[in-house]
Design a protein around this motif. Structure first.
Motif, short mmCIF file in Angstrom:
data_model
loop_
_atom_site.label_atom_id
_atom_site.label_comp_id
_atom_site.label_asym_id
_atom_site.label_seq_id
_atom_site.Cartn_x
_atom_site.Cartn_y
_atom_site.Cartn_z
N LEU A 29 1.11 -1.65 -0.25
CA LEU A 29 0.39 0.16 0.13
C LEU A 29 0.80 1.07 -0.08
O LEU A 29 2.45 1.00 0.32
N PHE A 30 0.53 2.36 -0.42
CA PHE A 30 0.94 3.69 -0.25
C PHE A 30 0.49 4.40 0.00
O PHE A 30 -0.74 4.61 -0.05
N ARG A 31 1.37 5.72 0.63
CA ARG A 31 0.54 6.45 1.60
C ARG A 31 1.49 8.02 1.02
O ARG A 31 2.18 7.69 0.98
N GLY A 32 1.18 8.64 0.05
CA GLY A 32 1.65 9.91 0.02
C GLY A 32 1.41 11.29 1.30
O GLY A 32 0.55 11.37 1.59
N GLN A 33 2.54 11.97 1.11
CA GLN A 33 3.28 13.51 2.64
C GLN A 33 3.36 14.28 1.88
O GLN A 33 4.34 14.20 1.39
N LEU A 108 2.28 15.48 -3.73
CA LEU A 108 3.06 16.72 -4.32
C LEU A 108 1.58 18.27 -4.91
O LEU A 108 1.90 19.28 -4.91
N HIS A 109 0.55 17.87 -4.96
CA HIS A 109 -0.63 18.38 -5.13
C HIS A 109 -0.30 19.51 -3.97
O HIS A 109 -0.62 19.63 -2.73
N PRO A 110 -0.49 20.85 -4.53
CA PRO A 110 -0.05 22.38 -4.04
C PRO A 110 -1.67 22.18 -2.58
O PRO A 110 -1.34 23.07 -1.76
N ASP A 111 -2.97 21.50 -3.39
CA ASP A 111 -3.78 21.70 -2.29
C ASP A 111 -3.79 21.06 -1.02
O ASP A 111 -4.30 21.63 0.04
N TYR A 112 -2.81 20.06 -0.50
CA TYR A 112 -2.66 19.19 0.08
C TYR A 112 -1.04 19.54 1.14
O TYR A 112 -0.36 19.37 1.86
N TYR A 231 -9.61 15.82 -10.64
CA TYR A 231 -11.73 15.96 -11.09
C TYR A 231 -11.15 14.62 -11.16
O TYR A 231 -12.25 14.23 -11.52
N SER A 232 -10.16 14.02 -11.16
CA SER A 232 -10.33 11.86 -11.97
C SER A 232 -10.24 11.52 -10.77
O SER A 232 -10.73 10.13 -10.48
N LEU A 233 -9.55 11.49 -9.88
CA LEU A 233 -9.58 11.53 -8.08
C LEU A 233 -10.50 11.98 -7.54
O LEU A 233 -11.12 11.20 -6.45
N PHE A 234 -11.44 12.79 -7.67
CA PHE A 234 -12.77 13.84 -6.85
C PHE A 234 -13.66 13.85 -7.52
O PHE A 234 -13.62 15.20 -8.30
N PRO A 235 -14.68 13.18 -7.62
CA PRO A 235 -15.82 13.19 -8.59
C PRO A 235 -16.84 13.76 -8.57
O PRO A 235 -17.67 13.95 -8.24
N ASP A 236 -16.82 15.26 -8.47
CA ASP A 236 -17.30 16.11 -7.22
C ASP A 236 -17.26 17.94 -8.46
O ASP A 236 -16.16 17.65 -8.83
N LEU A 237 -18.10 18.09 -8.44
CA LEU A 237 -18.22 19.67 -9.02
C LEU A 237 -17.62 20.69 -8.20
O LEU A 237 -16.48 21.25 -8.83
N ALA A 238 -16.86 21.12 -6.82
CA ALA A 238 -16.06 21.54 -5.71
C ALA A 238 -14.36 20.73 -6.88
O ALA A 238 -13.41 21.87 -6.79
N ALA A 239 -13.90 19.51 -6.63
CA ALA A 239 -12.65 19.60 -7.31
C ALA A 239 -12.92 19.87 -8.91
O ALA A 239 -11.55 19.85 -8.70
N ALA A 246 -6.49 25.43 -11.55
CA ALA A 246 -5.77 26.26 -10.94
C ALA A 246 -5.08 26.08 -12.79
O ALA A 246 -3.50 26.62 -13.10
N ILE A 247 -6.56 25.19 -14.43
CA ILE A 247 -5.03 25.07 -15.12
C ILE A 247 -5.38 26.77 -16.01
O ILE A 247 -4.77 27.41 -16.22
N HIS A 248 -6.42 27.04 -15.77
CA HIS A 248 -7.07 28.53 -16.62
C HIS A 248 -6.78 29.55 -15.41
O HIS A 248 -7.59 29.59 -14.96
N ALA A 249 -5.87 30.12 -15.15
CA ALA A 249 -5.47 31.10 -15.03
C ALA A 249 -6.07 32.29 -15.61
O ALA A 249 -6.04 32.85 -16.49
N PRO A 250 -6.32 33.52 -14.30
CA PRO A 250 -6.54 35.12 -15.36
C PRO A 250 -5.47 35.79 -15.82
O PRO A 250 -4.57 35.48 -15.80
#
Length: 253
Positions: A29-33, A108-112, A231-239, A246-250
């Protein structure tokens, strides 16, 4: 003996290390921190007393039904604990995944990355030999579902004033939500307050893949190119909203 640490600087490095671990009968098993200095301890063991844990779980059970319409039965403690973990309540569960790429995403994701984290921190992916850990704790060298009867003594003290076994068990997550399926989730259940990486014999069931600070941005870019996105790991509108922002910055114009 100390836990083996191996530097991982690319997806190719990660694939090579995972392949080197692979052997018949093993279940890693794997856990990212986001910070390689963090120990393997669940959130409710980070400053909460046993009494506070029981207060959290029981108040959640009392108040959840008016807000969520698919609550577990009253005595389904594993189901309640998984629901609490899913919605961010501090629990004695620690999240793991069968996928090294999913673990890499969370490392790696900045949100975490907490705002208090040092800018020069290294990230890491912990690798756990689930069967060997279970065997060391007096369980069968297998991975049972979270609601297996053998895990009841690990879970009930989160809700009732029961004696702790002071052990840790590895359990399969029950797929009550698409997120668990997509993230290929599993749990460690912590009756012991000793972090897994500080337990006697930890070098027998743990490896640590360290992602040096300088390699975090390029490795995260590789993950994104391979389609491992929020959005591929969290199947909801918030993700979806978070990832699109994040992809489309102003533009400056």
């Amino acid at each position: 003996m100390s836990i083996e640490e191996i530097a991982v600087r690319s997806i190719g490095d990660l694939a090579r290390e995972v392949k080197a671990l692979t052997a018949p009968g093993q279940h890693w098993l794997f856990r990212g921190q986001a910070d390689g200095r963090w120990m393997l301890s669940p959130s409710v063991h980070r400053g909460y007393t046993p009494q506070q844990e029981r207060y959290l779980t029981n108040e959640f059970r009392v108040r959840a039904r008016s807000r969520y319409y698919s609550c577990p039965m009253s005595n389904d403690y594993p189901g309640w604990l998984a629901l609490m973990q899913h919605y961010g309540l501090p629990t004695r569960l620690l999240d793991w995944t069968y996928s090294p790429l999913v673990a890499c995403f969370f490392a790696l994701h900045p949100d975490y990355v907490p705002p208090t984290s040092a800018p020069d921190r290294d990230a890491c992916i912990w690798v756990l030999d689930a069967r060997r850990l279970n065997e060391s704790q007096g369980f069968e060298p297998l991975i049972f579902p979270l609601d297996a009867s053998s895990y009841e003594p690990l879970i009930e003290p989160a809700f009732k004033n029961r004696k702790e076994l002071n052990t840790v068990g590895v359990a399969m997550a029950i797929e009550h939500d698409p997120r668990i399926q997509l993230q290929q989730g599993a749990f460690t259940i912590h009756s012991s307050r000793t972090p897994i990486d500080a337990m006697d014999g930890a070098d027998q069931w743990l490896r640590k893949l360290v992602i040096p600070n300088v390699d975090i941005p390029p490795l995260f870019e590789e993950l994104t190119l391979l389609g491992i996105r929020k959005y591929s790991l969290f199947p909801d509108l918030a993700a979806l909203t978070s990832e699109l922002r994040a992809i489309h910055a102003p533009s400056n114009g």
